[in-house]
Design a protein around this motif. Structure first.
Motif, PDB file in Angstrom:
ATOM      1  N   ALA A   1       0.834  -1.195   0.000  1.00 44.85           N
ATOM      2  CA  ALA A   1       0.000   0.000   0.000  1.00 44.85           C
ATOM      3  C   ALA A   1       0.875   1.253   0.000  1.00 44.85           C
ATOM      4  O   ALA A   1       2.086   1.203   0.215  1.00 44.85           O
ATOM      5  CB  ALA A   1      -0.921  -0.012   1.224  1.00 44.85           C
ATOM      6  N   GLU A   2       0.234   2.373  -0.250  1.00 46.41           N
ATOM      7  CA  GLU A   2       0.957   3.639  -0.298  1.00 46.41           C
ATOM      8  C   GLU A   2       1.655   3.906   1.029  1.00 46.41           C
ATOM      9  O   GLU A   2       1.050   3.797   2.095  1.00 46.41           O
ATOM     10  CB  GLU A   2      -0.016   4.775  -0.611  1.00 46.41           C
ATOM     11  CG  GLU A   2       0.655   6.117  -0.868  1.00 46.41           C
ATOM     12  CD  GLU A   2      -0.353   7.192  -1.229  1.00 46.41           C
ATOM     13  OE1 GLU A   2      -1.111   7.594  -0.323  1.00 46.41           O
ATOM     14  OE2 GLU A   2      -0.402   7.601  -2.395  1.00 46.41           O
ATOM     15  N   GLY A   3       2.918   4.222   0.945  1.00 45.25           N
ATOM     16  CA  GLY A   3       3.695   4.507   2.145  1.00 45.25           C
ATOM     17  C   GLY A   3       4.309   3.285   2.789  1.00 45.25           C
ATOM     18  O   GLY A   3       4.970   3.407   3.819  1.00 45.25           O
ATOM     19  N   GLU A   4       4.157   2.079   2.183  1.00 42.89           N
ATOM     20  CA  GLU A   4       4.688   0.852   2.760  1.00 42.89           C
ATOM     21  C   GLU A   4       5.646   0.196   1.774  1.00 42.89           C
ATOM     22  O   GLU A   4       5.553   0.396   0.563  1.00 42.89           O
ATOM     23  CB  GLU A   4       3.559  -0.121   3.102  1.00 42.89           C
ATOM     24  CG  GLU A   4       2.621   0.401   4.185  1.00 42.89           C
ATOM     25  CD  GLU A   4       1.536  -0.606   4.514  1.00 42.89           C
ATOM     26  OE1 GLU A   4       1.351  -1.550   3.713  1.00 42.89           O
ATOM     27  OE2 GLU A   4       0.879  -0.460   5.564  1.00 42.89           O
TER      28      GLU A   4
ATOM     29  N   VAL B   1       5.915  -3.065   5.450  1.00 47.76           N
ATOM     30  CA  VAL B   1       6.298  -2.237   6.581  1.00 47.76           C
ATOM     31  C   VAL B   1       6.160  -0.772   6.180  1.00 47.76           C
ATOM     32  O   VAL B   1       6.598  -0.377   5.086  1.00 47.76           O
ATOM     33  CB  VAL B   1       7.747  -2.546   7.019  1.00 47.76           C
ATOM     34  CG1 VAL B   1       8.145  -1.674   8.203  1.00 47.76           C
ATOM     35  CG2 VAL B   1       7.892  -4.022   7.366  1.00 47.76           C
ATOM     36  N   ARG B   2       5.567   0.005   7.045  1.00 48.55           N
ATOM     37  CA  ARG B   2       5.388   1.432   6.756  1.00 48.55           C
ATOM     38  C   ARG B   2       6.713   2.155   6.948  1.00 48.55           C
ATOM     39  O   ARG B   2       7.450   1.892   7.889  1.00 48.55           O
ATOM     40  CB  ARG B   2       4.319   2.030   7.663  1.00 48.55           C
ATOM     41  CG  ARG B   2       4.044   3.516   7.377  1.00 48.55           C
ATOM     42  CD  ARG B   2       2.743   3.948   7.993  1.00 48.55           C
ATOM     43  NE  ARG B   2       1.604   3.344   7.313  1.00 48.55           N
ATOM     44  CZ  ARG B   2       1.083   3.798   6.184  1.00 48.55           C
ATOM     45  NH1 ARG B   2       1.598   4.872   5.591  1.00 48.55           N
ATOM     46  NH2 ARG B   2       0.046   3.191   5.638  1.00 48.55           N
TER      47      ARG B   2
ATOM     48  N   PRO C   1       8.437   5.441   0.088  1.00 48.12           N
ATOM     49  CA  PRO C   1       8.920   4.350  -0.770  1.00 48.12           C
ATOM     50  C   PRO C   1       9.355   4.843  -2.138  1.00 48.12           C
ATOM     51  O   PRO C   1       8.837   5.830  -2.665  1.00 48.12           O
ATOM     52  CB  PRO C   1       7.692   3.429  -0.884  1.00 48.12           C
ATOM     53  CG  PRO C   1       6.812   3.795   0.262  1.00 48.12           C
ATOM     54  CD  PRO C   1       7.038   5.253   0.502  1.00 48.12           C
ATOM     55  N   ASN C   2      10.322   4.101  -2.710  1.00 48.78           N
ATOM     56  CA  ASN C   2      10.684   4.371  -4.094  1.00 48.78           C
ATOM     57  C   ASN C   2       9.626   3.780  -5.022  1.00 48.78           C
ATOM     58  O   ASN C   2       8.624   3.220  -4.568  1.00 48.78           O
ATOM     59  CB  ASN C   2      12.073   3.796  -4.403  1.00 48.78           C
ATOM     60  CG  ASN C   2      12.137   2.294  -4.164  1.00 48.78           C
ATOM     61  OD1 ASN C   2      11.162   1.685  -3.718  1.00 48.78           O
ATOM     62  ND2 ASN C   2      13.271   1.707  -4.443  1.00 48.78           N
TER      63      ASN C   2
ATOM     64  N   THR D   1       1.655  13.059   1.472  1.00 48.96           N
ATOM     65  CA  THR D   1       2.198  11.797   1.980  1.00 48.96           C
ATOM     66  C   THR D   1       3.570  11.499   1.413  1.00 48.96           C
ATOM     67  O   THR D   1       4.371  10.822   2.045  1.00 48.96           O
ATOM     68  CB  THR D   1       1.250  10.642   1.628  1.00 48.96           C
ATOM     69  OG1 THR D   1       1.020  10.638   0.214  1.00 48.96           O
ATOM     70  CG2 THR D   1      -0.071  10.780   2.358  1.00 48.96           C
ATOM     71  N   GLU D   2       3.842  12.019   0.186  1.00 50.82           N
ATOM     72  CA  GLU D   2       5.079  11.636  -0.469  1.00 50.82           C
ATOM     73  C   GLU D   2       6.191  12.673  -0.335  1.00 50.82           C
ATOM     74  O   GLU D   2       7.291  12.451  -0.812  1.00 50.82           O
ATOM     75  CB  GLU D   2       4.820  11.362  -1.962  1.00 50.82           C
ATOM     76  CG  GLU D   2       4.555  12.603  -2.821  1.00 50.82           C
ATOM     77  CD  GLU D   2       3.134  13.133  -2.678  1.00 50.82           C
ATOM     78  OE1 GLU D   2       2.777  14.121  -3.342  1.00 50.82           O
ATOM     79  OE2 GLU D   2       2.373  12.532  -1.876  1.00 50.82           O
TER      80      GLU D   2
END
Length: 868
Positions: free
Chosen positions: A556-559, A570-571, A578-579, A745-746
């Motif tokens: 998921a986004e951010g993991e 893992v968050r 994340p890349n 978030t990014e």
């Protein structure tokens, strides 16, 4: 048997079952209590005793029970005549015959020794159990009760003491061994098996007199599970013998495999006496399966039938994993589908002199035993006696040295029988012998032999250590066997490694050679239900399927997941993101209104331009300071207003660049103070205009309260109030830089936190109050009768100022990231430009382009103005 923990009813049921079992056993052995008569007391066998296949007399007789044949004859019982005794049938196992001869060889060798049982002769009686429970129990009980057809005693029926029975070797299979161990254990008669591997036999509460020279399947099952895991196979098939050996062994393996994360697509069982339809069903399951690895916990008999069935319609190439029961069976080397098979086998060795003993067999010697006769005739396809069917008679040209079968194989597991026989001999030696001599007339009980077996510890001629642990088991040592193709195209057993359970955990395996896999490949074949999930994804088990069947779900986004086959994502930490592959966390880019951005450059140009215009206006006013239009518009406040506007334009530059502690405090305080100074000047100009017209009324002295000193003091007072608000704000909770992680978030928005929101809104509120007051006063003075009424321009400037800051508030709140700062800069520049244009543009236009209007008469309205 132990009855601890059972209820009374359970006691009764178990006692009843024991009585019924003993009655059946008495029938099997041919004994009957109903034939005992009071006078004279005598007992006789109902039937002829089961004769041994091989035997030799001695001071002490050791029983040997081996599964030489695979089947027993059966007939329909009519219950009108006494049933015939069951007989062994079917083909002979040459390997099992080799076991019997190894026991013979060991006893002959012991009898020739002077250091072990000197002066004592050991004998043997070897029976064929046919792999059947009934035959094994009959042979064991018959041996324990002797074979005399009549028993006489003045008091009771009892067996003759003519034969001393210290112990028993056998059986080769687990199920017959379990049955014998349950019965013989009641009388503490020790039993040493050479090939029964069922882990259940390690339970000393059920089998107190059972020992073995082959490791328990508990160790083999664990080793097989580790082997499967080591090569990355997570999707396997399993097939087993429907016996205690197969069922207990497979149960141990499946438990160990589950702990290793291995999934089993199917687990099938088969026994050689079951209908052929069951065998065909098992073969079809194997053919249709998707697992390319199959673990076979099969006895040799079931394995032979299964391979023959699979050879009729070969399945896709399979990687066979074998148990010790068949992995070293020479007869299976003809099945090319098993090329590349691996499995754990019992360490093989060459017992000095055994091969010569096995090959020292002639037709004359073979005729002395039906068992050896059958072996000779089966091996050379001839008959030692003239057959009524006219079959070829053996002519003496047969060469036993040229045979190639398990009987003549020098690298066999016959050392297991050899060690079992020697263990019993050492136990007898420990009971009846002292340092100098042995007493053949010594009386001893079976449990003395059993207790002595627990303490044996010796080394055989081939270098193997023989001892038993508290469970009656030896140290688990295996060879890792690989079926490799030879140069001539045939298969051969190759030892590629070893497994020793006594080594530290994780070091049990030791590889010595490379493994050749199915199809002759050097790379390990894959057998998985689902391909591995790459980093950046996680495994999601498919509904209704084993855990090895899964889908790969992107994180998921951010993991992230940085391992293959991750169960969870893992968050990333708050400052990381994340890349694109979502397999590692990278520092989030920090966002702020930097100097090198296009927007910043544009705002900087407008800011500097505004400051430059203010300076130019101030220069023009200073140059024409004596002109009526400059003097009429309160030149002192005009210069102060231009100075404050210059600061207002320049203070917008403090909002550009990376926020720091000083820049955050400076930008808000500089903005608040300079704008209050600016609005204070405008406010005083408005008040002066109002008071100037009021001063023209008769009797009014209002201007004396708004002279230059009072104007300066008022501007200073208004400004000091804002300074005080800013000081309190900076003291209590100053604005400081912080990382806004919630906006995006990014990425991270680096901005100046307000610190105290009350302080911020107090600064803005004070500016708004002064602007609103100035607007009201200017609005009231807009229609005063003056040729050049400055209140009109102030009204327009304040209208623009208020409009800008009213629209600023929602725009400021809703703008994302760095655009919040841009909105604030735009509001500062727009309001500043509004003031300088509305208030000073008309004056500058007259000064620069209409000097004819820059006269006292024109300002006083005494000269009609020309149209612009």
């Amino acid at each position: 048997m132990a009855f601890r923990g059972l209820k009374i009813s359970e006691h009764t049921m178990q006692l009843t079952s024991i009585i019924m079992m003993l009655e059946s056993l008495l029938w099997l052995t041919g004994l009957s209590t109903t034939t005992c008569k009071a006078e004279p007391v005598s007992c006789r066998l109902w039937a002829e005793p089961l004769m041994p296949s091989l035997s030799m007399n001695g001071d002490f007789i050791i029983e040997g029970i081996f599964s030489i044949h695979f089947y027993t004859t059966s007939q329909q019982n009519t219950y009108t005549t006494q049933p015939l005794q069951p007989q062994c049938s079917g083909s002979m196992s040459f390997g099992e015959l080799g076991f019997t001869r190894a026991m013979e060889f060991a006893i002959h060798e012991i009898n020739n020794r002077t250091d072990l049982l000197p002066g004592i002769t050991l004998g043997y009686q070897i029976h064929d159990s046919c792999g059947a429970v009934s035959m094994a129990i009959k042979a064991a009980l018959q041996f324990a009760n002797s074979m005399e057809p009549f028993f006489n005693d003045t008091d009771s029926c009892s067996r003759s003491a003519a034969a001393a029975v210290p112990a028993l070797v056998g059986d080769s299979n687990s199920t017959p061994s379990i049955s014998m161990a349950r019965i013989l254990g009641l009388f503490a008669v020790p039993q040493v098996s050479h090939y029964a591997t069922c882990a259940c036999l390690s339970d000393k509460r059920q089998y107190p007199a059972f020992f073995r020279t082959i490791p328990s399947d508990h160790h083999q099952a664990a080793a097989l599970a580790k082997l499967v895991k080591h090569f990355g196979w997570t999707w396997i098939g399993a097939v087993r013998s429907d016996t205690d050996y197969g069922n207990y062994g497979m149960a141990s393996f499946l438990k160990a495999a589950q702990e290793e994360g291995i999934c089993v697509e199917y687990s099938e069982s088969y026994y050689r006496t079951q209908p052929r339809s069951k065998l065909e069903r098992v073969a079809n399951v194997i053919r249709r399966s998707t697992a390319r690895v199959i673990v076979a916990f099969l006895a040799a008999g079931e394995m032979r039938l299964l391979l023959e069935e699979l050879a009729r319609q070969p399945p896709p190439p399979l990687q066979w994993i074998g148990s010790e029961a068949w992995i070293m069976e020479t007869e299976f080397l003809r099945f090319n589908m098993c090329a590349g098979a691996i499995g754990f086998g019992v360490p093989r060795s060459v017992i000095p002199g055994l091969r010569e003993f096995l090959l020292d067999l002639s037709p004359e010697q073979a005729l002395k035993s039906p068992l050896l006769t059958e072996f000779w005739e089966s091996s050379f396809s001839c008959h030692l006696k003239v057959s009524s069917e006219g079959a070829r008679e053996c002519d003496g040209s047969e060469d036993i040295h040229a045979l190639k079968n398990p009987y003549t194989d020098i690298y066999t597991t016959s050392n297991l029988v050899y060690k079992a026989t020697y263990a019993i001999a050492h136990a007898i030696h420990g009971v009846i012998c002292n340092d100098t001599r042995c007493d053949k007339s010594a009386k001893f009980t079976p449990w003395q032999i059993r207790d002595q077996l627990k303490r044996v510890n010796f080394t055989t001629k081939d270098g193997f250590q023989v001892s038993f642990d508290s469970n009656g088991d030896p140290v688990a040592v295996y060879e890792l066997i690989n079926w490799q193709v030879k140069k001539d195209g045939g298969l051969d057993f190759v030892t590629v490694g070893h497994y020793d359970s006594s080594r530290p955990r994780g070091q049990e395996f030791s590889m010595s050679r490379a493994i050749v896999w199915v199809g002759g490949q050097t790379e390990v074949s894959r057998s998985v239900c689902s391909e591995s999930c790459p980093p950046g994804t996680r495994k999601a088990v498919q509904k209704g399927k084993p855990v090895c069947c899964y889908d790969c779900i992107p994180c998921a986004e951010g993991e992230i997941s940085n391992k293959t086959d991750s169960l969870n994502c893992v968050r990333c930490p708050p400052d990381f993101w994340p890349n694109s592959q979502r397999d590692s966390c990278l520092p989030k880019p920090v966002e702020f209104l930097s100097w090198d951005e296009t927007l910043s450059i544009i705002l900087t140009v407008f800011s500097i331009s505004g400051a430059f215009i203010s300076v130019c206006v101030a220069v023009a006013f200073y140059k024409y300071r004596a002109s009526p239009i400059v003097r009429a518009n309160n030149s002192e406040l005009s210069f102060l207003l231009l100075f404050s506007l210059t600061l207002c334009f320049l203070c917008s530059l403090t909002f550009i660049g990376r926020p720091s502690g000083w820049s955050c405090m400076l930008r808000h305080t500089a903005f608040g103070i300079t704008f209050v100074l600016c609005i204070s000047c405008v406010l005083m100009k408005t008040i002066v205009v109002l008071m100037a017209f009021r001063a023209t009324l008769p009797g009014s002295n209002a201007m004396k309260w708004f002279g230059p000193p009072q104007q300066r003091l008022s501007v200073l007072t208004f400004t000091l109030i804002q300074v005080l608000i800013c000081v309190l704000w900076l003291t209590i909770s100053p604005p400081l830089p912080f990382k806004n992680l919630k906006q995006y978030t990014e990425r991270i928005v680096l901005e100046c936190g307000l610190g105290s929101a009350i302080g911020f809104w107090a600064v803005l509120g004070y500016i708004g109050f002064l602007a609103l007051l100035c607007f009201i006063l200017a609005f009231l003075a807009r229609k005063l009768p003056d040729k050049f009424n400055e209140a009109k321009f102030i009204t327009f400037s304040m209208l623009i100022f208020c409009a800008v800051w009213v629209t600023f508030i929602p725009a400021y709140v809703s703008s994302p990231g760095k655009f919040t700062v841009a909105v604030e800069i735009f509001a500062i520049l727009a309001s500043s430009f509004g003031l300088i244009i509305c208030i000073f543009a008309p004056k500058c236009f007259i000064i620069m382009f209409r000097p004819d209007q820059n006269t006292k008469k024109h300002i006083m309205g005494k000269v009609p103005s020309k149209p612009l």
